[in-house]
Design a protein around this motif. Structure first.
Motif, short mmCIF file in Angstrom:
data_model
loop_
_atom_site.label_atom_id
_atom_site.label_comp_id
_atom_site.label_asym_id
_atom_site.label_seq_id
_atom_site.Cartn_x
_atom_site.Cartn_y
_atom_site.Cartn_z
N ARG B 103 0.83 -1.21 0.00
CA ARG B 103 0.00 0.00 0.00
C ARG B 103 0.87 1.26 0.00
NH1 ARG B 103 -4.05 0.80 -2.02
NH2 ARG B 103 -4.76 2.38 -0.56
N TYR B 104 2.00 1.21 0.70
CA TYR B 104 2.89 2.38 0.71
C TYR B 104 3.35 2.70 -0.72
CZ TYR B 104 3.31 1.56 5.76
OH TYR B 104 3.06 1.36 7.10
N PHE B 105 3.36 1.67 -1.56
CA PHE B 105 3.77 1.88 -2.95
C PHE B 105 2.58 2.23 -3.83
CE2 PHE B 105 7.38 -0.37 -1.30
CZ PHE B 105 8.46 0.19 -1.98
N GLY B 106 1.42 2.36 -3.20
CA GLY B 106 0.24 2.72 -3.97
C GLY B 106 -0.36 1.56 -4.74
N ILE B 107 0.01 0.34 -4.37
CA ILE B 107 -0.56 -0.84 -5.02
C ILE B 107 -1.96 -1.09 -4.44
CG2 ILE B 107 -0.27 -3.35 -5.26
CD1 ILE B 107 2.83 -2.72 -4.98
N SER B 108 -2.89 -1.48 -5.27
CA SER B 108 -4.27 -1.66 -4.80
C SER B 108 -4.34 -2.80 -3.79
CB SER B 108 -5.20 -1.95 -5.97
OG SER B 108 -5.04 -3.30 -6.36
N TRP B 109 -5.36 -2.75 -2.92
CA TRP B 109 -5.50 -3.79 -1.90
C TRP B 109 -5.54 -5.18 -2.53
CZ3 TRP B 109 -4.82 -2.98 3.13
CH2 TRP B 109 -5.01 -1.69 3.65
N SER C 9 15.47 17.12 0.38
CA SER C 9 15.66 16.41 -0.88
C SER C 9 14.56 16.75 -1.89
CB SER C 9 15.71 14.91 -0.63
OG SER C 9 14.52 14.49 -0.01
N GLY C 10 13.79 17.74 -1.56
CA GLY C 10 12.81 18.22 -2.52
C GLY C 10 11.67 17.28 -2.80
N ARG C 11 11.47 16.33 -1.90
CA ARG C 11 10.38 15.41 -2.14
C ARG C 11 9.07 16.06 -1.72
NH1 ARG C 11 12.69 11.46 1.73
NH2 ARG C 11 14.85 11.59 1.18
N SER C 12 8.21 16.23 -2.63
CA SER C 12 6.99 16.90 -2.26
C SER C 12 5.90 15.87 -1.98
CB SER C 12 6.55 17.85 -3.36
OG SER C 12 6.40 17.11 -4.53
N SER C 13 4.94 16.31 -1.21
CA SER C 13 3.91 15.42 -0.75
C SER C 13 2.93 15.10 -1.88
CB SER C 13 3.19 16.09 0.41
OG SER C 13 2.40 15.17 1.08
N GLN C 14 2.69 13.84 -2.12
CA GLN C 14 1.67 13.47 -3.09
C GLN C 14 0.34 13.44 -2.35
OE1 GLN C 14 2.60 9.86 -5.10
NE2 GLN C 14 4.06 10.87 -6.45
N SER C 15 -0.68 13.85 -3.02
CA SER C 15 -1.92 14.14 -2.32
C SER C 15 -2.45 13.01 -1.45
CB SER C 15 -2.98 14.57 -3.33
OG SER C 15 -3.06 13.60 -4.34
N THR C 16 -2.41 11.77 -1.93
CA THR C 16 -3.02 10.71 -1.12
C THR C 16 -2.02 9.92 -0.30
OG1 THR C 16 -2.84 9.06 -2.86
CG2 THR C 16 -4.86 10.39 -2.82
N ALA C 17 -0.74 10.19 -0.48
CA ALA C 17 0.28 9.38 0.22
C ALA C 17 0.12 9.39 1.74
CB ALA C 17 1.68 9.83 -0.18
N LEU C 113 6.85 6.89 0.26
CA LEU C 113 6.39 7.88 1.23
C LEU C 113 7.54 8.74 1.73
CD1 LEU C 113 3.76 6.23 1.20
CD2 LEU C 113 3.63 6.56 3.65
N THR C 114 7.24 10.00 2.02
CA THR C 114 8.25 10.91 2.54
C THR C 114 8.00 11.19 4.01
OG1 THR C 114 6.95 12.88 2.10
CG2 THR C 114 8.34 12.09 0.31
N LEU C 115 8.96 11.85 4.61
CA LEU C 115 8.81 12.24 6.01
C LEU C 115 7.55 13.10 6.20
CD1 LEU C 115 10.05 12.29 8.82
CD2 LEU C 115 11.41 14.25 8.12
N THR C 116 7.33 13.98 5.26
CA THR C 116 6.15 14.84 5.32
C THR C 116 4.87 14.00 5.28
OG1 THR C 116 7.40 16.48 4.13
CG2 THR C 116 5.04 16.83 4.27
N ASP C 117 4.86 13.00 4.39
CA ASP C 117 3.68 12.12 4.33
C ASP C 117 3.43 11.48 5.68
OD1 ASP C 117 3.47 12.60 1.61
OD2 ASP C 117 4.73 10.88 1.08
N ILE C 118 4.52 11.03 6.32
CA ILE C 118 4.38 10.34 7.60
C ILE C 118 3.82 11.30 8.65
CG2 ILE C 118 5.67 9.29 9.51
CD1 ILE C 118 7.52 8.03 7.44
N VAL C 119 4.40 12.49 8.74
CA VAL C 119 3.95 13.45 9.75
C VAL C 119 2.49 13.84 9.51
CG1 VAL C 119 4.27 15.76 10.70
CG2 VAL C 119 6.26 14.34 10.21
N VAL C 120 2.17 14.15 8.27
CA VAL C 120 0.80 14.55 7.94
C VAL C 120 -0.16 13.39 8.21
CG1 VAL C 120 -0.75 15.26 6.08
CG2 VAL C 120 1.51 16.30 6.28
N GLY C 121 0.24 12.19 7.82
CA GLY C 121 -0.62 11.02 8.00
C GLY C 121 -0.85 10.70 9.47
#
Lengths: 271, 307, 266
Positions: B103-109, C9-17, C113-121
């Protein structure tokens, strides 16, 4: 090393299983550490904070008009807080730390290889929880006295009375813990037994304010007896019959809990 | 030949301490490349830069054709990482670990579940799918970590000390799985301080010591370049033999004194041994063996790898 | 969250990550969901005990010249602490577990996933937990007849803000923790916050010198806002409460992410 051992190695005082950890914060407000820090926090920090905010602050509202309590609100909740703090200490110590001794860290399994008997172990465990509370209780009563809550020489006995309340919870809950394989139910004990009893044992307001059914349930709890005993000792307003009841009733919980703990340890550790 | 990874004058500093001191190497696609060296050589620091988790201090690094500083997310999407410690999610079952990682890789369930079952079979953990992670043995956890690194069908798999702490049986099972991956055309980059592991798995390797590369080549190449064909191990009652030093010098044999034994490098071990005996050197124990990368390392650095 | 979206490292947050972290926690808690669920009851016990039991003792309370039953007064304050507790559970001890003990985040940082994704999530998850507790409490308030104005509906977004504030404070606090025992300090902070946040009586009961101190505490800000909304008496000072909480939340979120970088990416 398992996760439990790793954590135990880091924190010699207490140990948590992974699932224990999930629930860790579920009981943070009543989490009382076993060391000196816990004793001082419980014995000094807790009463000062509660007496200032509730005794004096809330007391101002309660005492505004002649209240139904027959004394100032500060005098009313002081001894009640002592008894409910004892309840929380006894309950909490009988859950996670007891589980750690019996299962997670295996300290009691090792102890039983020595000439120590199960009976001694059970009594020692409940006794040790209570003895440490007694130290906190002495500090707590000192703070109460500092706030001018002591009204009689009988007040000197309040740490002992509260220690009885502590044991009345520690013993039966330790018996429960000794039969559990994991700590999944522990947060429920804190949440659905200890917190309601904290609120509904007459420490903050008379149980006569409760609906009749709840009032009678409250009368059956050792915590209500503890609150009443501490309050009577504090005011010096003792009556032989009720005082004897307030002592004997929690004592029965201690005895039954002790027998249960003995049987539980025996069953779990197979001796 | 395309490259999966290339580093040019790559450096990593932590404050005043320089862990990686300007190394350059290339990992061709489909090959197994190994970084060999003792603890503290800079292997893990290099690995962390490749995984894009740790920023490059200076020099250039290209992973799967991309720059880690700007394309971290895209690179990681195509990497499989087996870290030195397993760091499995202890709050989940074996199978859930794989499903969630997908899922972290965005793979579907749905795909994640199929993939998890497939990978559990691959690493022989299908019967433990519903178990919690904690009771698994070290070897099983390692295999699960490898399975986890494969959920995204990575183009490049990074393995940091994959068999450290495993018993021989578990190591061989693991190596076998890594061979299979290699056959499927996956590029592997692995660090190890086990010479036999590098010899078993690596097409090419670099030997790292103290943050720099001390040698590069294929295992056989390196042994041929830096070592004799065979090595004679000698043991003496009083640890060393005073006459050996001079005898070796006279006969032009290279020797290496270790705390518990002495190594003699020779292309023909038997001949060297009888020559030494003629000259009055009488060890209490002898062993003739093929030279290994361990000897290469010793020859290059004067130190044994696992000391 | 724009302040967060670019790390070194310029990794930006992807909306659903960041939502993957919510999924992870849901999966991890799946077998123990009732631990979370039962947490919703705790503030209710307090409401019944204090609002109704104490209420009989206190009688009516004067709030800015308006007399109201004590139970109506304590309810919004308890709702604020419900939101606080819900958010703090998973951003302190449980967060530390994933950060230092099990190093779950290290493994996740090897994925896209990035650090930002983790914190936001993680924040999102904690805020959700706080919000659920607050919602449950709000429903109970309505059922007990303690809601008097339609403004009360706005207590829910306000509670989300409270949860964000304490969630980010929790993570920030946790980045300084070295061992389990360091968390002993947490109850010593939360308990006074809970007691002193004017949940039990109005600010006017405090001595004059103590009022600014109480007013400066985050839970006071939250409780005061919820009270005004709940009583249907919002005013300009509520804008102040909102600004206070937004600023503190944003600062803590940013500071926490900054501190997590070196902890996770060295």
């Amino acid at each position: 090393m398992t996760a439990v051992e790793r954590i135990a190695a880091q924190s010699a005082e207490t140990s948590f299983s992974r699932s224990g950890l999930l629930h860790f914060f579920e009981y943070q407000f009543v989490r009382l550490r076993t060391g000196w820090r816990g004793i001082v926090v419980t014995g000094v920090f807790t009463p000062v904070l509660f007496l200032l905010v509730m005794g004096l602050g809330l007391g101002e509202l309660v005492d505004r008009d002649a209240n139904e309590l027959g004394t100032s609100y500060l005098n009313y909740i002081g001894p009640g807080l002592l008894a409910t703090t004892a309840m929380q200490w006894g309950s909490q110590q009988a859950l996670w730390p007891t589980m750690a001794e019996i299962r997670w860290e295996g300290g009691y399994k090792a102890a039983l290889v020595t000439p120590l008997t199960v009976a001694e172990l059970a009594a020692g465990h409940i006794g040790w929880i209570s003895a440490r509370f007694f130290m906190a209780g002495v500090l707590f009563s000192g703070v109460l006295a500092g706030f001018g809550i002591a009204q009689s020489w009988w007040f000197l006995l309040t740490p002992l009375a509260a220690t009885l309340t502590c044991a009345a919870f520690a013993a039966p809950i330790a018996a429960f813990t000794s039969l559990q394989g994991n700590d999944h139910l522990f947060p429920l004990i804190m949440r659905f037994v200890v917190i309601p009893l904290l609120l509904f044992s007459g420490a903050f307001f008379p149980i006569t304010n409760l609906p009749a059914v709840l009032e009678w349930i409250a009368r059956l709890t050792p915590s209500w007896h503890g609150v009443e005993l501490c309050r009577d000792l504090s005011s010096g307003d003792l009556a032989l019959g009720s005082t004897a009841l307030h002592i004997l009733y929690p004592l029965a919980f201690v005895l039954v809990g002790y027998i249960g703990t003995k049987a539980g340890i025996k069953k779990t550790l197979g001796t | 030949m395309t490259t999966a990874l290339s580093a040019v004058d790559l450096r990593k500093s932590f404050g005043d301490f320089e862990a990686v001191k300007g190394i350059s190497f290339e990992v061709p696609t489909g090959q197994t490349f190994s970084i060999l060296g003792p603890n503290g050589a800079g292997k893990s620091s290099t690995m962390k830069m490749v995984t894009t988790v740790s920023p490059v201090t200076s020099g250039s690094l290209t992973v799967l054709g991309m720059d880690p500083t700007t394309n971290g997310r895209a690179i990681r999407a195509r990497l499989g990482v087996v870290p030195q410690e397993d760091i499995l999610d202890s709050e989940m079952t074996v199978r859930e670990n794989l499903v969630m990682y997908s899922r972290y890789f965005g793979i579907s369930w749905a795909d994640a579940r199929t993939k998890a079952d497939e990978l559990l079979k691959f690493v022989q953990l299908a019967d433990r799918a519903g178990d919690k992670v904690e009771p698994l043995s070290g070897g099983m956890k390692r295999r699960l970590t490898i399975a986890r690194a494969l959920v995204n069908d990575p183009s490049l798999v990074l393995l940091d000390e994959p068999t450290t702490g495993l018993d021989p049986q578990a190591r061989h099972l693991l190596w076998d799985r890594l061979y299979q991956l290699k056959e499927q055309g996956v590029s592997l980059l692995l660090t190890t301080h086990y010479m036999d592991e590098a010899e078993q798995l690596a097409d090419r390797l670099i030997i790292m010591d103290n943050g720099t590369i001390s040698a590069e080549g294929s295992p056989t190449q390196l042994i041929a370049e830096h070592c004799s064909k065979e090595v004679v191990e000698l043991r003496f009652d009083n640890r060393t033999s005073p006459e050996l030093q001079s005898v070796a010098e006279q006969s032009g044999l290279r020797i290496e004194n270790l705390p518990d034994r002495t190594l003699v490098y020779a292309d023909d071990g038997d001949a060297a041994l009888s020559h030494l005996a003629e000259q009055g050197v009488h060890p209490t124990g002898t062993l003739i063996r093929r030279a290994t990368l361990e000897d290469v390392f010793l020859a290059l650095t004067g130190r044994s790898l696992n000391e | 969250m724009t302040a967060l979206s670019n790390d070194s490292s310029g990794r930006s947050s992807q909306s659903t990550a960041p939502f993957r972290m919510v999924e992870r926690n849901a999966l991890a808690w799946r077998h123990n969901w009732w631990v979370i669920a039962s947490g919703a009851f705790e503030p209710l016990f307090y409401l019944l005990g204090l609002g109704f039991g104490m209420g009989a003792l206190v009688g009516a309370i004067d709030v800015n010249g308006v007399e109201m039953p004590y139970k109506n007064f304590v309810a919004p304050g308890l709702m604020a602490s419900a939101a606080m507790n819900g958010a703090v559970f998973d951003t302190t001890m449980n967060f530390w577990f994933k950060l230092k003990q099990e190093r779950t985040f290290d493994a996740i940082l090897n994925t896209p996933l990035t650090l930002t994704d983790i914190v936001v999530g993680e924040l999102g998850w904690s805020v959700a937990r706080g919000a659920i507790y607050a919602l449950f409490f709000l429903i109970a308030m309505a059922a007990l007849g303690l809601t008097t104005s339609w403004w009360v509906l706005l207590t829910l977004p306000a509670a989300i803000l409270i949860a964000w504030m304490f969630g980010s404070l929790g993570i920030y606090f946790t980045t300084y923790m070295r061992t389990w025992t360091d968390f002993d300090f947490l109850p010593l902070i939360l308990m006074p916050l809970f007691l002193a946040s004017t949940t039990f009586f109005t600010l006017q009961t405090y001595p004059t010198w103590a009022r600014p101190i109480v007013q400066a505490t985050p839970l006071y800000q939250g409780a005061a806002l919820l009270r005004n909304l709940s009583f249907g008496t919002p005013g300009w000072n509520d804008v102040g409460h909102v600004v206070y909480m937004v600023v503190l939340s944003a600062l803590c979120t940013r500071a926490a992410s900054k501190r997590l970088g070196p902890l996770l990416q060295s």
